[in-house]
Design a protein around this motif. Structure first.
Motif, PDB file in Angstrom:
ATOM      1  N   ALA A  10      41.802  45.610  33.808  1.00  0.00           N
ATOM      2  CA  ALA A  10      42.404  45.020  35.400  1.00  0.00           C
ATOM      3  C   ALA A  10      42.534  45.620  36.916  1.00  0.00           C
ATOM      4  CB  ALA A  10      44.138  44.711  34.788  1.00  0.00           C
ATOM      5  N   VAL A  11      43.044  44.983  37.281  1.00  0.00           N
ATOM      6  CA  VAL A  11      43.190  45.171  38.829  1.00  0.00           C
ATOM      7  C   VAL A  11      44.671  45.062  38.926  1.00  0.00           C
ATOM      8  CG1 VAL A  11      42.879  44.829  41.315  1.00  0.00           C
ATOM      9  CG2 VAL A  11      40.809  44.211  40.124  1.00  0.00           C
ATOM     10  N   GLY A  12      45.300  46.288  39.904  1.00  0.00           N
ATOM     11  CA  GLY A  12      46.177  45.887  39.914  1.00  0.00           C
ATOM     12  C   GLY A  12      46.989  45.141  41.140  1.00  0.00           C
ATOM     13  N   LEU A  13      48.153  44.713  41.209  1.00  0.00           N
ATOM     14  CA  LEU A  13      48.807  44.918  42.118  1.00  0.00           C
ATOM     15  C   LEU A  13      49.621  45.182  43.790  1.00  0.00           C
ATOM     16  CD1 LEU A  13      49.405  40.615  40.084  1.00  0.00           C
ATOM     17  CD2 LEU A  13      47.178  41.830  42.132  1.00  0.00           C
ATOM     18  N   SER A  14      48.954  44.864  44.744  1.00  0.00           N
ATOM     19  CA  SER A  14      50.172  45.548  45.452  1.00  0.00           C
ATOM     20  C   SER A  14      52.064  45.062  46.293  1.00  0.00           C
ATOM     21  CB  SER A  14      49.688  45.582  47.516  1.00  0.00           C
ATOM     22  OG  SER A  14      49.979  43.700  47.314  1.00  0.00           O
ATOM     23  N   ASP A  15      52.961  45.949  46.263  1.00  0.00           N
ATOM     24  CA  ASP A  15      53.346  45.632  46.305  1.00  0.00           C
ATOM     25  C   ASP A  15      54.242  44.327  46.804  1.00  0.00           C
ATOM     26  OD1 ASP A  15      55.180  47.927  44.865  1.00  0.00           O
ATOM     27  OD2 ASP A  15      55.574  48.697  46.364  1.00  0.00           O
ATOM     28  N   LEU A  16      53.536  43.693  48.021  1.00  0.00           N
ATOM     29  CA  LEU A  16      53.122  42.565  48.918  1.00  0.00           C
ATOM     30  C   LEU A  16      53.198  41.356  47.680  1.00  0.00           C
ATOM     31  CD1 LEU A  16      53.902  40.805  51.301  1.00  0.00           C
ATOM     32  CD2 LEU A  16      51.292  41.384  51.728  1.00  0.00           C
ATOM     33  N   ALA A  17      52.149  41.517  47.733  1.00  0.00           N
ATOM     34  CA  ALA A  17      51.223  40.014  46.072  1.00  0.00           C
ATOM     35  C   ALA A  17      52.092  40.375  45.280  1.00  0.00           C
ATOM     36  CB  ALA A  17      50.354  40.677  45.399  1.00  0.00           C
ATOM     37  N   LEU A  18      52.658  41.104  44.205  1.00  0.00           N
ATOM     38  CA  LEU A  18      54.040  40.501  43.380  1.00  0.00           C
ATOM     39  C   LEU A  18      55.164  40.611  43.974  1.00  0.00           C
ATOM     40  CD1 LEU A  18      54.140  44.738  41.208  1.00  0.00           C
ATOM     41  CD2 LEU A  18      53.067  42.519  41.083  1.00  0.00           C
ATOM     42  N   GLY A  19      55.963  40.477  44.968  1.00  0.00           N
ATOM     43  CA  GLY A  19      56.737  39.882  46.070  1.00  0.00           C
ATOM     44  C   GLY A  19      56.059  38.812  45.770  1.00  0.00           C
ATOM     45  N   PRO A  37      57.719  43.119  37.397  1.00  0.00           N
ATOM     46  CA  PRO A  37      56.552  42.948  38.372  1.00  0.00           C
ATOM     47  C   PRO A  37      55.743  44.596  38.429  1.00  0.00           C
ATOM     48  CG  PRO A  37      58.582  41.615  38.769  1.00  0.00           C
ATOM     49  CD  PRO A  37      59.232  42.601  37.858  1.00  0.00           C
ATOM     50  N   ALA A  38      56.600  45.440  37.806  1.00  0.00           N
ATOM     51  CA  ALA A  38      55.776  46.682  38.342  1.00  0.00           C
ATOM     52  C   ALA A  38      54.263  46.402  36.924  1.00  0.00           C
ATOM     53  CB  ALA A  38      57.025  47.699  37.949  1.00  0.00           C
ATOM     54  N   GLY A  39      55.033  45.873  35.892  1.00  0.00           N
ATOM     55  CA  GLY A  39      53.593  45.874  35.277  1.00  0.00           C
ATOM     56  C   GLY A  39      52.813  44.743  34.995  1.00  0.00           C
ATOM     57  N   TRP A  40      52.468  44.171  36.317  1.00  0.00           N
ATOM     58  CA  TRP A  40      51.924  43.370  36.811  1.00  0.00           C
ATOM     59  C   TRP A  40      50.522  42.861  36.584  1.00  0.00           C
ATOM     60  CZ3 TRP A  40      55.356  38.697  38.523  1.00  0.00           C
ATOM     61  CH2 TRP A  40      57.150  38.299  38.224  1.00  0.00           C
ATOM     62  N   HIS A  41      49.571  43.122  36.602  1.00  0.00           N
ATOM     63  CA  HIS A  41      47.903  43.220  36.889  1.00  0.00           C
ATOM     64  C   HIS A  41      47.194  41.588  37.464  1.00  0.00           C
ATOM     65  CE1 HIS A  41      48.665  43.267  33.009  1.00  0.00           C
ATOM     66  NE2 HIS A  41      47.398  42.626  32.933  1.00  0.00           N
ATOM     67  N   LEU A  42      46.143  41.733  37.540  1.00  0.00           N
ATOM     68  CA  LEU A  42      45.259  40.731  37.055  1.00  0.00           C
ATOM     69  C   LEU A  42      43.835  41.264  36.343  1.00  0.00           C
ATOM     70  CD1 LEU A  42      43.808  38.018  37.762  1.00  0.00           C
ATOM     71  CD2 LEU A  42      42.894  39.183  39.939  1.00  0.00           C
ATOM     72  N   GLY A  70      39.020  50.355  46.875  1.00  0.00           N
ATOM     73  CA  GLY A  70      40.644  49.431  46.978  1.00  0.00           C
ATOM     74  C   GLY A  70      39.578  48.383  47.623  1.00  0.00           C
ATOM     75  N   PHE A  71      40.215  47.204  47.597  1.00  0.00           N
ATOM     76  CA  PHE A  71      39.959  45.756  48.551  1.00  0.00           C
ATOM     77  C   PHE A  71      41.041  45.061  48.833  1.00  0.00           C
ATOM     78  CE2 PHE A  71      39.824  44.646  44.024  1.00  0.00           C
ATOM     79  CZ  PHE A  71      39.895  43.725  44.131  1.00  0.00           C
ATOM     80  N   ALA A  72      40.880  44.472  49.859  1.00  0.00           N
ATOM     81  CA  ALA A  72      41.806  43.478  50.042  1.00  0.00           C
ATOM     82  C   ALA A  72      41.720  42.071  49.332  1.00  0.00           C
ATOM     83  CB  ALA A  72      41.992  42.619  51.291  1.00  0.00           C
ATOM     84  N   MET A  73      42.727  41.209  48.055  1.00  0.00           N
ATOM     85  CA  MET A  73      42.118  40.539  48.091  1.00  0.00           C
ATOM     86  C   MET A  73      43.844  39.224  48.391  1.00  0.00           C
ATOM     87  SD  MET A  73      42.772  39.969  44.220  1.00  0.00           S
ATOM     88  CE  MET A  73      44.407  41.037  43.394  1.00  0.00           C
ATOM     89  N   THR A  74      43.111  37.600  48.124  1.00  0.00           N
ATOM     90  CA  THR A  74      44.502  36.798  48.833  1.00  0.00           C
ATOM     91  C   THR A  74      44.421  35.867  47.235  1.00  0.00           C
ATOM     92  OG1 THR A  74      43.967  37.262  51.129  1.00  0.00           O
ATOM     93  CG2 THR A  74      45.396  35.219  50.583  1.00  0.00           C
ATOM     94  N   VAL A  75      46.039  36.174  46.542  1.00  0.00           N
ATOM     95  CA  VAL A  75      45.956  35.791  45.738  1.00  0.00           C
ATOM     96  C   VAL A  75      46.781  34.155  46.605  1.00  0.00           C
ATOM     97  CG1 VAL A  75      47.508  34.665  43.840  1.00  0.00           C
ATOM     98  CG2 VAL A  75      46.926  37.433  44.868  1.00  0.00           C
ATOM     99  N   ALA A  76      45.890  32.705  45.737  1.00  0.00           N
ATOM    100  CA  ALA A  76      46.459  31.351  46.021  1.00  0.00           C
ATOM    101  C   ALA A  76      46.319  30.556  45.259  1.00  0.00           C
ATOM    102  CB  ALA A  76      46.149  30.611  47.289  1.00  0.00           C
TER     103      ALA A  76
END
Length: 116
Positions: A10-19, A37-42, A70-76
């Protein structure tokens, strides 16, 4: 005793993405309680149950893969399987960074296959 692990890559999510994901979940009728949410991932590759030897082989294969920085991604977009009323998995759509997510999924698939 024969212990097994449930493996996934999996890929981890930043705190901003988790929010952002937490905010998107407000108002959805997801049953039960969500993991913290600390355990959430993609998840990019679910491997299922594996013993310690298989776990070590997959870990070594991924460690040898050229994962890159690491890389930036936008979740939509967000939804649930099989549906929100009976959700067992929440999915996220990825816009920016989509190509990099696919590259990592391919690397994880290759690592999984090489590990057997």
């Amino acid at each position: 005793m024969d212990l097994t692990n449930r493996l996934f890559l999996a890929v981890g999510l930043s705190d901003l993405a988790l929010g952002d994901v937490v905010a998107a979940l407000v108002g959805l009728a997801i049953p039960g309680s969500l993991l913290h949410p600390a355990g959430w991932h993609l998840t990019l590759r679910f491997l299922g149950s594996a013993d310690e030897v298989a776990t070590d082989r997959v870990t070594a294969a991924v460690a040898q893969s050229p994962l890159g920085a690491g890389f930036a991604m936008t979740v939509a977009g967000l939804g649930a399987f099989p549906n929100p009323r009976r959700a067992t998995v929440i999915w996220l759509g990825v816009t920016r960074g989509h190509g990099r997510v696919i590259e990592l999924a391919d690397l994880f698939e290759e690592a999984s296959q090489s590990a057997g």
